[in-house]
Design an enzyme around this catalytic site. Structure first.
Site, PDB file in Angstrom:
ATOM      1  N   CYS A  25       0.817  -1.212   0.000  1.00 33.39           N
ATOM      2  CA  CYS A  25       0.000   0.000   0.000  1.00 33.39           C
ATOM      3  C   CYS A  25       0.851   1.263   0.000  1.00 33.39           C
ATOM      4  O   CYS A  25       0.414   2.308  -0.494  1.00 33.39           O
ATOM      5  CB  CYS A  25      -0.956   0.002   1.186  1.00 33.39           C
ATOM      6  SG  CYS A  25      -0.147  -0.230   2.780  1.00 33.39           S
ATOM      7  N   HIS A 133      -1.284   0.427   6.856  1.00 33.91           N
ATOM      8  CA  HIS A 133      -1.985   0.794   5.618  1.00 33.91           C
ATOM      9  C   HIS A 133      -1.827   2.287   5.342  1.00 33.91           C
ATOM     10  O   HIS A 133      -2.031   3.127   6.214  1.00 33.91           O
ATOM     11  CB  HIS A 133      -3.468   0.443   5.686  1.00 33.91           C
ATOM     12  CG  HIS A 133      -4.173   0.705   4.378  1.00 33.91           C
ATOM     13  ND1 HIS A 133      -3.823   0.046   3.213  1.00 33.91           N
ATOM     14  CD2 HIS A 133      -5.176   1.558   4.043  1.00 33.91           C
ATOM     15  CE1 HIS A 133      -4.586   0.478   2.223  1.00 33.91           C
ATOM     16  NE2 HIS A 133      -5.410   1.392   2.700  1.00 33.91           N
ATOM     17  N   ASN A 148      -7.707   5.452  -2.260  1.00 37.57           N
ATOM     18  CA  ASN A 148      -7.366   4.297  -1.419  1.00 37.57           C
ATOM     19  C   ASN A 148      -7.236   3.047  -2.283  1.00 37.57           C
ATOM     20  O   ASN A 148      -8.163   2.683  -3.013  1.00 37.57           O
ATOM     21  CB  ASN A 148      -8.452   4.098  -0.364  1.00 37.57           C
ATOM     22  CG  ASN A 148      -8.017   3.169   0.744  1.00 37.57           C
ATOM     23  OD1 ASN A 148      -7.181   2.288   0.547  1.00 37.57           O
ATOM     24  ND2 ASN A 148      -8.583   3.344   1.919  1.00 37.57           N
TER      25      ASN A 148
END
Length: 374
Positions: A25, A133, A148
């Site tokens: 991520c 994250h 995202n």
């Protein structure tokens, strides 16, 4: 969504979006922020190694056998985790090439998205982080977009919603960073080998029927997977609201409503008694889901689950946590599990049949934080 049918004589506005892969991520966050495949995994790995070497040199400069040096040598890298997650130092270093800085916003600082950022310029983006994250929120073509990587495609968000969203992320203990500097404009190239990661604004703004934006979700019309709970499962209590007719007694209607509510609470409690929490899975399990529980007392609890575990297992584990804290009365009155990313909420007052879905069904891998509320 296919880009091949979108070419025409009219100029198109394109947005780049990398979906989640493994625990990368950090890389997805930076490329979505920069709007292009500009940072590769090797770039971040090299930066992490260089930072590790600098920290090692500094730590050992006072001697190899100092307490701090021994402790440092025993620890894993502080810049890249075993699963590939990178630190804020790595991400910040990678952005230096574009003269972009990530400035932390204080946890209690109210963020006015229309105000100027810490360098006196208009705000252009935020980087958000909770544990392992990272994701970016950026203004593109004058509008804010949630980039995202846990979503399949970008989502446009209004100024009003963004302000509330940032506030909620802060309440959930996310670290929010102000992005300071001039970000590159999206530069779509039809010859780009990553062209399947590009979307037109007009395409993204089209209404979607029964389509989930959560990475890994199938068409919502199909619904979550069904699971066999065995022949001992009780029938669900009625969720039909009590409608008061003109000639009915209000006290009687209230009593009926209270009775139904008590029946649902009793059903939930009995249902959870049948749920067994198995042994905690090993961290090497590929189906692992790391979950952090923020308790009302301010304490935090972490436990590993399997993606195949159900929401019922989380509710049972939460009940056990509250029992350990002697919150028996609170349990009887009902409790709730809620998360910001993804946005989920489960209540002990719910129909237990809603707890059949698995953690994978709700896209909770690799990790998530739940807040326990009453």
């Amino acid at each position: 969504m296919s880009v091949h049918s979108l070419f025409n004589s009219q100029p198109q506005q394109w947005i780049y979006h990398e979906p989640q892969q493994s625990a990368l991520c950090g890389q997805h966050c930076l490329n979505n922020l920069l709007q292009g495949y500009l940072i590769q995994l090797d770039d971040l790995a090299t930066i992490a190694q260089d930072l590790d070497a600098q920290e090692k040199s500094l730590m050992f400069s006072a001697g190899l056998y100092t307490r701090d040096a021994i402790k440092f040598a025993a620890e894993d890298s502080g810049n890249v985790a075993l699963d590939g997650n990178f630190s804020i130092q790595v991400l910040s270093k990678a952005l230096e090439k574009w003269q972009i800085q990530l400035i932390p916003i204080k946890s209690k600082q109210i963020v006015d998205i229309e105000s100027k950022s810490l360098n006196g310029e208009q705000r252009v983006a935020f980087v958000c982080n909770l544990e392992n994250h990272w994701f970016a929120i950026r203004k593109i073509y004058g509008k804010w977009w949630n980039l995202n990587s846990m979503n399949k495609f970008p989502e446009q968000i209004s100024d009003l919603y963004l302000a509330m969203y940032i506030k909620q992320l802060q309440d959930e203990h996310y670290s929010i960073f102000d992005v300071v500097g001039k970000l590159p404009d999206p530069m779509f190239d039809p010859e780009d080998m990553n062209r399947n990661r590009w979307y037109t604004v007009s395409e993204l703004l089209k209404p979607r029927t029964n389509q989930s934006n959560k990475e890994g979700d199938s068409n919502q019309a199909k619904g979550p997977k069904e699971h066999d709970w065995g022949s001992g499962r009780a029938l669900a209590a009625s969720t039909t609201p009590v409608v008061l007719q003109e000639d009915e007694d209000p006290e009687l209607a209230a009593a009926i409503a209270a009775s139904l509510q008590d029946a649902k609470k009793s059903l939930s409690t009995n249902f959870l008694e049948e749920i067994q929490i198995g042994q905690e899975p090993e961290v090497s399990n590929p189906d692992l889901v790391k979950i952090q529980f923020a308790l009302p007392s301010g304490k935090s609890n972490k436990r590993n689950f399997l993606g195949s575990d159900s929401i019922a297992h989380l509710m049972k584990y939460t009940q056990n946590l509250l029992l350990e804290e002697e919150k028996i009365q609170s349990i009887s009155n009902g409790f709730k599990l809620s998360s910001v990313q993804p946005r989920l909420s489960f209540s002990s007052r719910d129909d237990p049949s809603n707890w059949k879905s698995t953690l994978v069904d709700h896209n909770l891998k690799p990790s998530v934080k739940f807040r326990i509320e009453f």
